[in-house]
Design a protein around this motif. Structure first.
Motif, mmCIF file in Angstrom:
data_model
loop_
_atom_site.group_PDB
_atom_site.id
_atom_site.type_symbol
_atom_site.label_atom_id
_atom_site.label_comp_id
_atom_site.label_asym_id
_atom_site.label_seq_id
_atom_site.Cartn_x
_atom_site.Cartn_y
_atom_site.Cartn_z
ATOM 1 N N GLY A 1 0.823 -1.008 0.120
ATOM 2 C CA GLY A 1 0.036 -0.042 0.043
ATOM 3 C C GLY A 1 0.833 1.238 -0.155
ATOM 4 N N GLU A 2 1.773 1.242 0.862
ATOM 5 C CA GLU A 2 2.627 2.311 0.903
ATOM 6 C C GLU A 2 3.481 2.622 -0.471
ATOM 7 O OE1 GLU A 2 4.897 3.452 4.537
ATOM 8 O OE2 GLU A 2 3.499 2.553 5.856
ATOM 9 N N ALA A 3 3.997 1.607 -1.105
ATOM 10 C CA ALA A 3 4.829 1.821 -2.187
ATOM 11 C C ALA A 3 3.881 2.175 -3.178
ATOM 12 C CB ALA A 3 5.322 0.299 -2.556
ATOM 13 N N ASN A 4 2.485 1.618 -3.429
ATOM 14 C CA ASN A 4 1.686 2.272 -4.286
ATOM 15 C C ASN A 4 1.369 3.666 -4.248
ATOM 16 O OD1 ASN A 4 1.626 0.096 -6.203
ATOM 17 N ND2 ASN A 4 -0.347 -0.706 -5.074
ATOM 18 N N GLU A 5 1.422 4.128 -3.009
ATOM 19 C CA GLU A 5 0.948 5.548 -2.645
ATOM 20 C C GLU A 5 2.333 6.296 -3.048
ATOM 21 O OE1 GLU A 5 0.206 6.339 1.419
ATOM 22 O OE2 GLU A 5 -1.326 5.357 1.534
ATOM 23 N N LEU A 6 3.306 5.984 -3.065
ATOM 24 C CA LEU A 6 4.835 6.600 -3.485
ATOM 25 C C LEU A 6 4.846 6.445 -4.890
ATOM 26 C CD1 LEU A 6 7.321 5.731 -0.678
ATOM 27 C CD2 LEU A 6 6.077 8.044 -1.028
ATOM 28 N N ILE A 7 4.450 5.296 -5.751
ATOM 29 C CA ILE A 7 4.500 5.175 -7.175
ATOM 30 C C ILE A 7 3.510 6.442 -7.606
ATOM 31 C CG2 ILE A 7 3.684 3.809 -8.815
ATOM 32 C CD1 ILE A 7 4.779 1.395 -7.426
ATOM 33 N N ALA A 8 2.223 6.598 -7.073
ATOM 34 C CA ALA A 8 1.225 7.388 -7.420
ATOM 35 C C ALA A 8 1.804 8.884 -7.467
ATOM 36 C CB ALA A 8 -0.137 7.249 -6.817
ATOM 37 N N MET B 1 7.732 -3.377 -17.728
ATOM 38 C CA MET B 1 6.259 -3.760 -17.641
ATOM 39 C C MET B 1 5.572 -3.660 -18.951
ATOM 40 S SD MET B 1 4.942 -2.055 -14.284
ATOM 41 C CE MET B 1 3.615 -2.734 -14.386
ATOM 42 N N SER B 2 5.872 -2.619 -19.930
ATOM 43 C CA SER B 2 5.212 -2.561 -21.311
ATOM 44 C C SER B 2 5.561 -3.682 -22.031
ATOM 45 C CB SER B 2 5.680 -1.165 -21.696
ATOM 46 O OG SER B 2 6.944 -1.230 -22.367
ATOM 47 N N PHE B 3 6.658 -4.392 -21.859
ATOM 48 C CA PHE B 3 7.052 -5.610 -22.507
ATOM 49 C C PHE B 3 6.626 -6.999 -21.908
ATOM 50 C CE2 PHE B 3 10.072 -2.308 -24.347
ATOM 51 C CZ PHE B 3 9.401 -2.469 -25.487
ATOM 52 N N ASP B 4 6.079 -6.783 -20.602
ATOM 53 C CA ASP B 4 5.643 -7.933 -19.767
ATOM 54 C C ASP B 4 6.946 -8.635 -19.464
ATOM 55 O OD1 ASP B 4 2.968 -7.472 -20.063
ATOM 56 O OD2 ASP B 4 2.897 -8.736 -21.999
ATOM 57 N N MET B 5 8.013 -8.056 -18.963
ATOM 58 C CA MET B 5 9.429 -8.398 -18.644
ATOM 59 C C MET B 5 9.759 -8.135 -17.440
ATOM 60 S SD MET B 5 11.443 -7.800 -22.211
ATOM 61 C CE MET B 5 13.122 -8.412 -21.370
ATOM 62 N N ALA B 6 8.820 -7.556 -16.372
ATOM 63 C CA ALA B 6 9.180 -7.176 -15.114
ATOM 64 C C ALA B 6 8.613 -8.058 -13.967
ATOM 65 C CB ALA B 6 8.698 -5.811 -14.955
ATOM 66 N N ASP B 7 9.406 -8.751 -13.217
ATOM 67 C CA ASP B 7 8.599 -9.462 -12.320
ATOM 68 C C ASP B 7 8.405 -8.546 -11.187
ATOM 69 O OD1 ASP B 7 8.071 -11.577 -10.306
ATOM 70 O OD2 ASP B 7 10.275 -12.022 -10.165
ATOM 71 N N ASP B 8 7.208 -7.958 -11.117
ATOM 72 C CA ASP B 8 6.913 -6.828 -10.306
ATOM 73 C C ASP B 8 6.629 -7.225 -8.934
ATOM 74 O OD1 ASP B 8 6.680 -4.082 -10.199
ATOM 75 O OD2 ASP B 8 4.359 -4.269 -10.469
ATOM 76 N N THR B 9 7.448 -7.670 -7.950
ATOM 77 C CA THR B 9 7.149 -7.797 -6.771
ATOM 78 C C THR B 9 7.329 -6.432 -5.892
ATOM 79 O OG1 THR B 9 9.481 -8.304 -6.156
ATOM 80 C CG2 THR B 9 8.234 -10.230 -6.996
ATOM 81 N N THR B 10 6.590 -6.555 -4.657
ATOM 82 C CA THR B 10 6.375 -5.472 -3.879
ATOM 83 C C THR B 10 7.705 -5.199 -3.519
ATOM 84 O OG1 THR B 10 4.164 -5.549 -3.487
ATOM 85 C CG2 THR B 10 5.443 -4.508 -1.641
ATOM 86 N N ASP B 11 8.468 -6.184 -2.932
ATOM 87 C CA ASP B 11 9.751 -5.942 -2.056
ATOM 88 C C ASP B 11 10.913 -5.101 -2.901
ATOM 89 O OD1 ASP B 11 8.585 -7.489 -0.230
ATOM 90 O OD2 ASP B 11 9.952 -9.363 -0.447
ATOM 91 N N ARG B 12 11.144 -5.467 -4.158
ATOM 92 C CA ARG B 12 12.012 -4.974 -4.692
ATOM 93 C C ARG B 12 11.793 -3.220 -4.794
ATOM 94 N NH1 ARG B 12 14.258 -7.311 -8.433
ATOM 95 N NH2 ARG B 12 15.112 -5.453 -9.777
ATOM 96 N N THR B 13 10.607 -2.826 -5.198
ATOM 97 C CA THR B 13 9.826 -1.464 -5.410
ATOM 98 C C THR B 13 10.050 -0.783 -4.254
ATOM 99 O OG1 THR B 13 8.922 -2.088 -7.728
ATOM 100 C CG2 THR B 13 8.265 0.000 -6.460
#
Length: 370
Positions: free
Chosen positions: A6-13, A98-110
């Motif tokens: 949740g906090e990561a998504n707030e900062l991404i936004a 992500m635009s190429f579906d190549m990101a393993d988009d886990t919460t921890d790394r971001t």
């Protein structure tokens, strides 16, 4: 317990809103000498793959709050533009993959990137804000005693001295722009610092003028100073400073309103004045290094230029590693993880090939977006 997702998504936004607005105002013209757009993308992908692990090493060695606070001294490259880049270069790499579906988009790394950014940025500013964007384009990391020292050593300016300062400033800015491969991060502004008499202080740091970790910087091995800090006291000028360390002034010809000037070097620690009678020799040394560097850049292949520029952007993380004392433990080679099809796909990129920004989509997608 921290809701990392949740906090990561707030900062991404948050970064999505700010970065969309800032990048929309930036010129998209490509350099005729250096393929800037291609190297930015390659560095961003490298950052997405590698920065989380590198930042874990940095954060283990020293807390981000201490590293951010280190930037509150002139000459330190833990500054606004490197902090902005810490979050946004990584997020750009994530956006691209992500635009190429190549990101393993886990919460921890971001989250590891954005949490470090949040903690370091707060300590760097020390005013309750995270960026100049939040504070009305005010960037004042330097403390009152530092400001007082800068102003105390600034001498009055007449027409002759103002011309000398203009020439030195233009020479340094132009030189560092090329040394950093058409990137403005070699020059960083902060301010405005209001003074008691109604005037304003604008502080301009010039970083790494001489030989450094840049492999091409041997052309500047004879530079008399590595870092310089200029105190520009202005009268009748409105100054705003953005998160790229760039001043926005009204009127634009702000140096015509320069009433006092001081130049210092932070080499060896602290602020040491640079005498004005040194400026002619300094200007000549800078121009000589710039001419030599221009010739070596002109002789490079496109890929050599891309690799050099990608190193500049990828090493935006380096000041944090230096502050933590672990820079020599990390692998700064670029390209590394983009070697192969990804590099080949990004190498020919130009701004004209970029699709228009889809305003119906967030500039950076949240974690878990389809």
């Amino acid at each position: 317990m921290v809701d990392a997702s949740g906090e990561a998504n707030e900062l991404i936004a948050y970064h999505a809103e700010v970065s969309r607005a800032m990048t929309a105002e930036r010129t998209a013209l490509e350099s005729q000498l250096i393929p800037v757009s291609a190297y930015i993308l390659i560095s961003a992908v490298e950052a997405w793959y590698r920065w989380p692990d590198m930042l874990a090493t940095i954060a283990t060695a020293r807390p981000p709050e201490e590293i951010g606070a280190d930037g509150r001294r002139p000459g330190m490259r833990v500054n606004a533009v490197h902090l902005w880049s810490l979050a946004n270069i990584y997020l750009l790499g994530r956006k691209l993959l992500m635009s190429f579906d190549m990101a393993d988009d886990t919460t921890d790394r971001t989250w590891s990137i954005l949490d470090f950014w949040r903690r370091a940025a707060g300590a760097y500013r020390g005013d309750g804000h995270l960026q100049a964007w939040d504070a009305g384009f005010v960037l004042r990391p330097y403390k009152a005693d530092t400001v007082a020292d800068l102003v105390e050593g600034a001498g009055g300016v007449d027409d002759e001295r103002r011309t000398l300062v203009k020439r030195l400033n233009a020479t340094l800015v132009s030189y560092l722009f090329l040394l950093y491969f058409d990137t403005r991060v070699g020059t960083g502004d902060s301010g405005p610092y209001p003074l008691d008499d109604g005037r304003l202080l604008l502080v301009r740091d010039f970083y790494q003028l001489g030989e450094s970790d840049f492999p091409w910087s041997a052309v500047a091995r004879d530079m008399p100073h590595q870092n310089l800090t200029a105190a520009l006291v202005l009268d009748g000028v409105n100054v705003r400073v953005n998160d790229w360390g760039t001043s926005l002034t009204d009127p634009e010809d702000y140096l015509d309103h320069l009433v006092a000037f001081g130049l210092y070097t932070t080499d060896g620690g602290g602020l040491r004045p640079v005498a004005l009678d040194e400026l002619d020799d300094l200007t000549a040394a800078v121009r000589g290094a710039q001419a030599r560097h221009y010739r070596q850049v002109a002789a490079m292949t496109r890929r050599q230029k891309i690799d050099a520029g990608a190193y500049v952007y990828f090493s935006f993380l380096r000041p944090f590693a230096v502050a933590a004392g672990v820079a020599d433990e990390l692998d700064w080679a670029v390209p590394r993880d983009t070697v192969g099809p990804i590099y080949d796909a990004l190498e020919p990129f130009t701004p004209e090939a970029a699709p228009p920004d889809d305003l119906d989509q967030p500039y950076y997608l949240p974690i878990g977006a389809p």
